[in-house]
Design a protein around this motif. Structure first.
Motif, PDB file in Angstrom:
ATOM      1  N   ASN A  76     136.789 -18.833  75.060  1.00 39.87           N
ATOM      2  CA  ASN A  76     137.042 -19.143  76.421  1.00 39.87           C
ATOM      3  C   ASN A  76     136.126 -17.911  77.307  1.00 39.87           C
ATOM      4  OD1 ASN A  76     137.783 -20.674  78.528  1.00 39.87           O
ATOM      5  ND2 ASN A  76     139.506 -19.381  78.980  1.00 39.87           N
ATOM      6  N   ARG A  77     136.688 -16.753  76.961  1.00 38.31           N
ATOM      7  CA  ARG A  77     136.186 -15.500  77.537  1.00 38.31           C
ATOM      8  C   ARG A  77     134.384 -15.296  77.475  1.00 38.31           C
ATOM      9  NH1 ARG A  77     133.854 -11.057  76.414  1.00 38.31           N
ATOM     10  NH2 ARG A  77     134.057 -11.304  74.057  1.00 38.31           N
ATOM     11  N   ARG A  78     134.021 -15.857  76.372  1.00 38.81           N
ATOM     12  CA  ARG A  78     132.452 -15.763  76.229  1.00 38.81           C
ATOM     13  C   ARG A  78     131.939 -16.734  77.027  1.00 38.81           C
ATOM     14  NH1 ARG A  78     130.943 -14.759  69.969  1.00 38.81           N
ATOM     15  NH2 ARG A  78     131.919 -12.736  69.708  1.00 38.81           N
ATOM     16  N   SER A  79     132.648 -18.267  77.093  1.00 40.87           N
ATOM     17  CA  SER A  79     132.100 -19.315  77.972  1.00 40.87           C
ATOM     18  C   SER A  79     132.108 -18.700  79.446  1.00 40.87           C
ATOM     19  CB  SER A  79     133.009 -20.404  77.852  1.00 40.87           C
ATOM     20  OG  SER A  79     132.672 -21.392  78.850  1.00 40.87           O
ATOM     21  N   MET A  80     133.097 -17.956  79.974  1.00 46.62           N
ATOM     22  CA  MET A  80     133.076 -17.679  81.245  1.00 46.62           C
ATOM     23  C   MET A  80     132.165 -16.689  81.496  1.00 46.62           C
ATOM     24  SD  MET A  80     137.380 -17.708  81.762  1.00 46.62           S
ATOM     25  CE  MET A  80     137.268 -16.985  83.516  1.00 46.62           C
ATOM     26  N   ASP A  81     131.866 -15.663  80.638  1.00 44.20           N
ATOM     27  CA  ASP A  81     130.852 -14.599  80.562  1.00 44.20           C
ATOM     28  C   ASP A  81     129.345 -15.290  80.988  1.00 44.20           C
ATOM     29  OD1 ASP A  81     132.607 -12.802  80.731  1.00 44.20           O
ATOM     30  OD2 ASP A  81     132.134 -12.206  78.782  1.00 44.20           O
ATOM     31  N   THR A  82     129.125 -16.330  80.049  1.00 39.58           N
ATOM     32  CA  THR A  82     127.837 -17.037  80.068  1.00 39.58           C
ATOM     33  C   THR A  82     127.784 -17.824  81.263  1.00 39.58           C
ATOM     34  OG1 THR A  82     127.890 -17.247  77.649  1.00 39.58           O
ATOM     35  CG2 THR A  82     126.434 -18.935  78.954  1.00 39.58           C
ATOM     36  N   GLU A  83     128.875 -18.431  81.699  1.00 38.18           N
ATOM     37  CA  GLU A  83     128.879 -19.305  83.033  1.00 38.18           C
ATOM     38  C   GLU A  83     128.366 -18.487  84.270  1.00 38.18           C
ATOM     39  OE1 GLU A  83     131.667 -22.170  85.694  1.00 38.18           O
ATOM     40  OE2 GLU A  83     132.547 -21.332  83.953  1.00 38.18           O
ATOM     41  N   SER A  84     129.182 -17.218  84.172  1.00 41.80           N
ATOM     42  CA  SER A  84     128.706 -16.311  85.281  1.00 41.80           C
ATOM     43  C   SER A  84     127.441 -15.663  85.312  1.00 41.80           C
ATOM     44  CB  SER A  84     129.938 -15.032  85.131  1.00 41.80           C
ATOM     45  OG  SER A  84     129.501 -13.981  86.096  1.00 41.80           O
ATOM     46  N   LYS A  85     126.895 -15.349  84.037  1.00 37.88           N
ATOM     47  CA  LYS A  85     125.276 -15.053  83.972  1.00 37.88           C
ATOM     48  C   LYS A  85     124.434 -16.031  84.406  1.00 37.88           C
ATOM     49  CE  LYS A  85     126.049 -11.802  80.145  1.00 37.88           C
ATOM     50  NZ  LYS A  85     125.948 -11.683  78.729  1.00 37.88           N
ATOM     51  N   ILE A  86     124.865 -17.493  84.132  1.00 38.40           N
ATOM     52  CA  ILE A  86     123.816 -18.775  84.587  1.00 38.40           C
ATOM     53  C   ILE A  86     124.212 -18.788  85.855  1.00 38.40           C
ATOM     54  CG2 ILE A  86     123.687 -21.069  84.363  1.00 38.40           C
ATOM     55  CD1 ILE A  86     124.544 -20.855  81.587  1.00 38.40           C
ATOM     56  N   ASP A  87     125.137 -18.564  86.576  1.00 44.37           N
ATOM     57  CA  ASP A  87     125.321 -18.625  87.951  1.00 44.37           C
ATOM     58  C   ASP A  87     124.509 -17.469  88.811  1.00 44.37           C
ATOM     59  OD1 ASP A  87     126.577 -19.895  90.381  1.00 44.37           O
ATOM     60  OD2 ASP A  87     127.984 -18.221  90.490  1.00 44.37           O
ATOM     61  N   ARG A  88     124.636 -16.228  88.387  1.00 41.87           N
ATOM     62  CA  ARG A  88     123.842 -15.013  88.904  1.00 41.87           C
ATOM     63  C   ARG A  88     122.380 -15.477  88.810  1.00 41.87           C
ATOM     64  NH1 ARG A  88     127.636 -11.726  86.162  1.00 41.87           N
ATOM     65  NH2 ARG A  88     126.221 -11.452  84.730  1.00 41.87           N
ATOM     66  N   MET A  89     121.869 -15.912  87.551  1.00 35.69           N
ATOM     67  CA  MET A  89     120.373 -16.492  87.370  1.00 35.69           C
ATOM     68  C   MET A  89     120.010 -17.585  88.518  1.00 35.69           C
ATOM     69  SD  MET A  89     120.186 -16.082  83.331  1.00 35.69           S
ATOM     70  CE  MET A  89     118.708 -17.019  83.150  1.00 35.69           C
ATOM     71  N   PHE A  90     121.057 -18.505  88.642  1.00 36.60           N
ATOM     72  CA  PHE A  90     120.614 -19.529  89.345  1.00 36.60           C
ATOM     73  C   PHE A  90     120.565 -19.050  91.098  1.00 36.60           C
ATOM     74  CE2 PHE A  90     122.092 -23.171  92.234  1.00 36.60           C
ATOM     75  CZ  PHE A  90     121.120 -23.970  92.161  1.00 36.60           C
ATOM     76  N   LYS A  91     121.534 -18.332  91.278  1.00 34.72           N
ATOM     77  CA  LYS A  91     121.521 -17.533  92.758  1.00 34.72           C
ATOM     78  C   LYS A  91     120.230 -16.844  92.813  1.00 34.72           C
ATOM     79  CE  LYS A  91     126.523 -17.893  93.507  1.00 34.72           C
ATOM     80  NZ  LYS A  91     127.655 -17.261  93.700  1.00 34.72           N
ATOM     81  N   LYS A  92     119.857 -16.139  92.048  1.00 35.92           N
ATOM     82  CA  LYS A  92     118.612 -15.311  91.800  1.00 35.92           C
ATOM     83  C   LYS A  92     117.576 -16.177  92.279  1.00 35.92           C
ATOM     84  CE  LYS A  92     116.923 -10.912  89.848  1.00 35.92           C
ATOM     85  NZ  LYS A  92     116.951 -10.241  88.641  1.00 35.92           N
ATOM     86  N   ALA A  93     117.273 -17.014  91.665  1.00 37.47           N
ATOM     87  CA  ALA A  93     116.355 -18.015  91.466  1.00 37.47           C
ATOM     88  C   ALA A  93     116.026 -18.787  92.725  1.00 37.47           C
ATOM     89  CB  ALA A  93     116.048 -19.065  90.244  1.00 37.47           C
ATOM     90  N   MET A  94     117.277 -18.915  93.623  1.00 42.68           N
ATOM     91  CA  MET A  94     117.324 -19.777  94.752  1.00 42.68           C
ATOM     92  C   MET A  94     116.813 -18.860  95.945  1.00 42.68           C
ATOM     93  SD  MET A  94     117.957 -22.774  93.989  1.00 42.68           S
ATOM     94  CE  MET A  94     118.292 -23.459  95.657  1.00 42.68           C
ATOM     95  N   HIS A  95     117.088 -17.363  95.786  1.00 40.94           N
ATOM     96  CA  HIS A  95     116.735 -16.470  96.800  1.00 40.94           C
ATOM     97  C   HIS A  95     115.137 -16.429  96.781  1.00 40.94           C
ATOM     98  CE1 HIS A  95     120.758 -15.820  98.198  1.00 40.94           C
ATOM     99  NE2 HIS A  95     121.227 -15.318  97.346  1.00 40.94           N
ATOM    100  N   LYS A  96     114.441 -16.557  95.797  1.00 41.09           N
ATOM    101  CA  LYS A  96     113.040 -16.201  95.863  1.00 41.09           C
ATOM    102  C   LYS A  96     112.311 -17.377  96.537  1.00 41.09           C
ATOM    103  CE  LYS A  96     112.868 -13.848  91.296  1.00 41.09           C
ATOM    104  NZ  LYS A  96     112.245 -13.963  90.194  1.00 41.09           N
TER     105      LYS A  96
END
Length: 96
Positions: A76-96
């Motif tokens: 569960n902890r790893r899943s939450m970490d991965t979800e957080s990383k994907i969310d940051r990557m998505f937000k970063k891609a949307m700002h470009k």
């Protein structure tokens, strides 16, 4: 007078016969009592052994459940970490 005497004699005879019947059929011998005591002791020992085996099995199951919970918490902890990383990557891609 003859009728009054026979009635108590009959009652006394009946009481003696009933007492003898109960006394002869209701008593257990010492051997029978010892046999019952030995059977009881064997049953108690068997129940104690079964209880000890059940406790051991329950302890083992509890340990496995604790291991499974630890693994699930880690996943569960790893899943939450991965979800957080994907969310940051998505937000970063949307700002470009």
């Amino acid at each position: 007078m003859k009728g009054k005497i026979q009635h108590p004699v009959r009652m006394l005879t009946l009481a003696v016969a009933a007492g003898a019947f109960i006394g002869l059929t209701g008593c257990a011998t010492t051997g029978q009592l010892e046999e019952l005591q030995n059977k009881h002791n064997a049953d108690v020992a068997s129940a104690k052994a079964d209880a000890a085996a059940a406790k051991q099995a329950a302890d083992a199951a509890n340990a496995k459940a604790n291991d499974a919970l630890r693994v699930a918490d880690e996943a569960n902890r790893r899943s939450m970490d991965t979800e957080s990383k994907i969310d940051r990557m998505f937000k970063k891609a949307m700002h470009k």
